[in-house]
Structure formats: structure tokens, C-alpha cells
Design a protein around this motif. Structure first.
Motif, PDB file in Angstrom:
ATOM      1  N   VAL A  93       0.546  -1.177   0.218  1.00  0.00           N
ATOM      2  CA  VAL A  93      -0.159   0.339   0.245  1.00  0.00           C
ATOM      3  C   VAL A  93       0.688   1.351  -0.122  1.00  0.00           C
ATOM      4  N   LEU A  94       2.058   1.197   1.133  1.00  0.00           N
ATOM      5  CA  LEU A  94       2.690   2.375   0.473  1.00  0.00           C
ATOM      6  C   LEU A  94       3.573   2.567  -0.537  1.00  0.00           C
ATOM      7  N   TRP A  95       3.991   1.636  -1.400  1.00  0.00           N
ATOM      8  CA  TRP A  95       4.804   1.330  -2.634  1.00  0.00           C
ATOM      9  C   TRP A  95       3.154   2.089  -3.364  1.00  0.00           C
ATOM     10  N   ALA A  96       2.591   1.872  -3.372  1.00  0.00           N
ATOM     11  CA  ALA A  96       1.441   2.099  -4.250  1.00  0.00           C
ATOM     12  C   ALA A  96       1.023   3.886  -4.503  1.00  0.00           C
ATOM     13  N   ALA A  97       1.031   3.728  -2.839  1.00  0.00           N
ATOM     14  CA  ALA A  97       0.805   6.095  -2.516  1.00  0.00           C
ATOM     15  C   ALA A  97       1.737   6.199  -3.273  1.00  0.00           C
ATOM     16  N   ALA A  98       2.876   6.075  -3.077  1.00  0.00           N
ATOM     17  CA  ALA A  98       4.431   6.511  -3.022  1.00  0.00           C
ATOM     18  C   ALA A  98       4.029   6.864  -4.416  1.00  0.00           C
ATOM     19  N   GLY A  99       4.165   5.528  -5.431  1.00  0.00           N
ATOM     20  CA  GLY A  99       4.396   6.446  -7.062  1.00  0.00           C
ATOM     21  C   GLY A  99       2.984   6.909  -7.494  1.00  0.00           C
ATOM     22  N   VAL A 100       1.879   6.809  -6.306  1.00  0.00           N
ATOM     23  CA  VAL A 100       0.711   8.020  -7.503  1.00  0.00           C
ATOM     24  C   VAL A 100       1.257   8.920  -6.993  1.00  0.00           C
ATOM     25  N   LEU A 101       1.750   9.545  -6.011  1.00  0.00           N
ATOM     26  CA  LEU A 101       2.150  10.650  -5.210  1.00  0.00           C
ATOM     27  C   LEU A 101       3.369  11.056  -6.012  1.00  0.00           C
ATOM     28  N   LEU A 102       4.034  10.384  -6.385  1.00  0.00           N
ATOM     29  CA  LEU A 102       5.129  11.332  -7.002  1.00  0.00           C
ATOM     30  C   LEU A 102       4.895  11.651  -8.748  1.00  0.00           C
ATOM     31  N   VAL A 103       4.170  10.729  -8.896  1.00  0.00           N
ATOM     32  CA  VAL A 103       3.218  10.967 -10.323  1.00  0.00           C
ATOM     33  C   VAL A 103       2.697  12.526 -10.885  1.00  0.00           C
ATOM     34  N   VAL A 104       2.121  12.142  -9.780  1.00  0.00           N
ATOM     35  CA  VAL A 104       1.273  13.838  -8.795  1.00  0.00           C
ATOM     36  C   VAL A 104       1.797  14.681  -8.829  1.00  0.00           C
ATOM     37  N   GLY A 105       2.542  14.433  -8.123  1.00  0.00           N
ATOM     38  CA  GLY A 105       3.316  15.663  -8.054  1.00  0.00           C
ATOM     39  C   GLY A 105       4.529  16.406  -8.632  1.00  0.00           C
ATOM     40  N   ALA A 106       4.640  15.179  -9.454  1.00  0.00           N
ATOM     41  CA  ALA A 106       5.923  15.081 -10.644  1.00  0.00           C
ATOM     42  C   ALA A 106       5.303  16.322 -11.237  1.00  0.00           C
ATOM     43  N   TRP A 107       3.799  16.089 -12.289  1.00  0.00           N
ATOM     44  CA  TRP A 107       2.720  16.819 -12.374  1.00  0.00           C
ATOM     45  C   TRP A 107       2.923  18.184 -12.294  1.00  0.00           C
ATOM     46  N   LEU A 108       2.354  18.423 -11.466  1.00  0.00           N
ATOM     47  CA  LEU A 108       2.221  19.814 -10.795  1.00  0.00           C
ATOM     48  C   LEU A 108       3.435  20.586 -10.767  1.00  0.00           C
ATOM     49  N   SER A 109       4.389  19.605 -10.279  1.00  0.00           N
ATOM     50  CA  SER A 109       5.953  20.463 -10.411  1.00  0.00           C
ATOM     51  C   SER A 109       6.171  21.026 -11.541  1.00  0.00           C
ATOM     52  N   PHE A 110       6.176  19.967 -12.443  1.00  0.00           N
ATOM     53  CA  PHE A 110       5.995  21.068 -14.423  1.00  0.00           C
ATOM     54  C   PHE A 110       4.711  21.727 -14.562  1.00  0.00           C
ATOM     55  N   SER A 111       4.122  21.690 -14.205  1.00  0.00           N
ATOM     56  CA  SER A 111       2.385  22.862 -14.479  1.00  0.00           C
ATOM     57  C   SER A 111       2.659  23.592 -13.505  1.00  0.00           C
ATOM     58  N   VAL A 112       3.378  24.285 -13.204  1.00  0.00           N
ATOM     59  CA  VAL A 112       3.101  25.202 -12.106  1.00  0.00           C
ATOM     60  C   VAL A 112       4.116  26.177 -13.677  1.00  0.00           C
ATOM     61  N   PRO A 113       4.090  27.521 -13.661  1.00  0.00           N
ATOM     62  CA  PRO A 113       4.149  29.285 -13.927  1.00  0.00           C
ATOM     63  C   PRO A 113       6.123  29.457 -13.390  1.00  0.00           C
ATOM     64  N   ALA A 114       6.849  29.718 -14.107  1.00  0.00           N
ATOM     65  CA  ALA A 114       8.250  29.733 -13.934  1.00  0.00           C
ATOM     66  C   ALA A 114       8.155  30.974 -12.903  1.00  0.00           C
ATOM     67  N   ASP A 115       9.023  31.266 -11.779  1.00  0.00           N
ATOM     68  CA  ASP A 115       9.218  32.054 -11.071  1.00  0.00           C
ATOM     69  C   ASP A 115       9.254  33.694 -11.903  1.00  0.00           C
ATOM     70  N   TYR A 116       9.553  34.576 -11.181  1.00  0.00           N
ATOM     71  CA  TYR A 116       9.712  35.673 -11.750  1.00  0.00           C
ATOM     72  C   TYR A 116      11.178  36.232 -11.755  1.00  0.00           C
ATOM     73  N   GLN A 117      12.137  35.803 -10.484  1.00  0.00           N
ATOM     74  CA  GLN A 117      13.111  35.766 -10.740  1.00  0.00           C
ATOM     75  C   GLN A 117      14.336  34.209 -11.595  1.00  0.00           C
ATOM     76  N   GLN A 118      13.784  33.444 -10.732  1.00  0.00           N
ATOM     77  CA  GLN A 118      14.554  31.772 -10.690  1.00  0.00           C
ATOM     78  C   GLN A 118      14.300  31.404 -12.318  1.00  0.00           C
ATOM     79  N   GLY A 119      13.209  31.659 -12.871  1.00  0.00           N
ATOM     80  CA  GLY A 119      12.549  30.976 -13.719  1.00  0.00           C
ATOM     81  C   GLY A 119      12.434  29.885 -13.714  1.00  0.00           C
TER      82      GLY A 119
END
Length: 239
Positions: free
Chosen positions: A20-46
Motif C-alpha cells: 500500500v505504501l509503495w503504491a501510494a508513493a508511486g501515485v504521489l510522485l507521479v501527481v507531484g511531478a505533474w504539478l511541479s512541471f505545471s506551475v509557472p516559472a518564477d519571475y526571478q528564478q525562472g
């Protein structure tokens, strides 16, 4: 909870939990990676701001893993509990990996932001010391053939390393450092831009569940290894 200190009960309880923990970690990592690439670039850090979603969770759980190692070492040393010693040993490798990842991603983030890959900053140096404690713990256990002596020596080192955790956490407050202070939910801080919060929290949860899965699986593997060693020793005596 203390009933799980019995290895047999622990193995029975955690058997269904590990997948269960392995499955939950996999789902969270996939969702987290998608969200991480979906956010806008920072105005200073890009786009380099996206390193935050890897670096900060790795650093947080690198500290958390050592906390687990240190607490387990205390119970192993004081109460001589075999399962606590197994838990301490199992936390070392994933903790070292997370701390190493934090150091690497910190350098990758620091170079474009600070203009250098590394500085002997209080936060960076204390995290490097944490990484060395992990390596020292694993090396000490591997260098002593007698498992009981190795466990006691490593437990003492594990407890000593706990002193470094508050230094890592509060180094940016105690000293004038190049590393920025805590910005998420920190008193008096503006905090993260709301656009980054969902990705940040998801990745923080993903790394936490991933560490739990790794730690639990490693403890179970260590329990099995010790059972095999005990069984072989008994057969050798009987032969």
C-alpha cells in the motif's frame, strides 16, 4: 503500538501495509511531478524554481530519516531491542540517499542563483555533516564482524548525530548564511506563492511515503536476514 516490537507481530502487521505504501508513493510522485512541471516559472528564478520540489522534500526527509535512526538507536541501546536495531540500520541507506540528493540538487539550484556550486555556508556544511554521519554509521556497522558490538557502537554514533539535527534546522536563524531561511508557514515570512503550494505539499508527502515504504521494506528484509543467520547458526551447532 508497542505490541509491534515483537518481530513476528511486526512482520504479520506490515506484510499487507508495505504494498500500500509503495503504491501510494508511486501515485504521489507521479501527481507531484505533474504539478511541479505545471506551475509557472518564477519571475526571478525562472524554471530553476522547479528544483525546489525535489530539493526541499529530500532535505526534510533526510533529517526525518536521521531522526528515525536516532530514536531507534536509543531504544536499541537502552532496551537492547533487536527490532529497534533493525529499524535504525534500515533507516541509514534511504536517509543517506535523501541527504545526498538534497546536497546535489542544492548545488544545482545554488549555481544559477548564487553563482557558485558550493559555499561553506552554515546550512550547507551542517547538511554535509549529516551526510557524513550516515556514511560513518554504515561504515562502522560494516567494519565490525561481531553484530552485537557493531550494533552498540553504531547506536552510540547514531545518538551523537542527533545533536546535528537542530543545528541543520536552525542554522539559518543562528548565523548569517547565504542559504535562505524557512519560507513555508514560517512566522513573519511571506511564504510560498500559492501557485507552488499544491506541488510542494504533494512532493513533500510523496517523499515521506516513499521513505516509509523504503524503511518498512528494509526492516522486513533485515528481520528475514537475521532469521536466516540464526537458523544457520543453529544448524551449525547441531551438525
Amino acid at each position: 503500538m508497542f505490541g509491534l516490537s515483537n518481530p513476528q507481530r511486526f512482520m504479520a502487521f506490515t506484510g499487507p501495509l508495505a504494498p500500500v505504501l509503495w503504491a501510494a508513493a508511486g501515485v504521489l510522485l507521479v501527481v507531484g511531478a505533474w504539478l511541479s512541471f505545471s506551475v509557472p516559472a518564477d519571475y526571478q528564478q525562472g524554471d530553476t524554481v522547479r528544483i525546489m520540489f525535489v530539493h526541499v522534500p529530500a532535505a526534510v526527509w533526510g533529517l526525518g530519516a536521521y531522526g528515525a535512526l536516532g530514536v531507534s538507536s536509543f531504544f536499541a541501546l537502552v532496551f537492547r531491542h533487536a527490532l529497534a536495531d533493525a529499524a535504525a540500520r534500515a533507516a541509514a541507506l534511504p536517509g543517506a540517499a535523501l541527504t545526498g540528493l538534497a546536497l546535489i540538487t542544492g548545488s544545482l539550484w545554488g549555481q544559477p542563483m548564487w553563482g557558485t556550486w558550493w559555499v561553506w555556508d552554515a546550512r550547507l556544511t551542517s547538511v554535509l555533516v549529516l551526510f557524513l554521519f550516515y556514511l560513518g554509521y554504515m561504515a562502522l556497522r560494516a567494519s565490525i564482524d561481531d553484530e552485537q558490538k557493531a550494533a552498540r557502537a553504531a547506536a552510540v554514533l547514531g545518538l551523537v548525530g542527533l545533536v546535528n539535527l537542530p543545528i541543520v534546522k536552525f542554522s539559518v536563524d543562528w548565523w548569517n548564511t547565504l542559504h535562505q531561511p524557512a519560507s513555508f508557514l514560517s512566522p513573519g515570512s511571506s511564504g510560498l506563492d500559492p501557485a507552488y503550494v499544491p506541488a510542494f505539499l504533494t512532493m513533500l508527502a510523496a517523499y515521506g511515503v516513499l521513505f516509509a515504504a523504503l524503511w518498512l521494506s528494509a526492516i522486513r528484509t533485515e528481520v528475514r536476514r537475521r532469521r536466516v543467520v540464526t537458523l544457520r547458526a543453529r544448524r551449525a551447532l547441531e551438525a
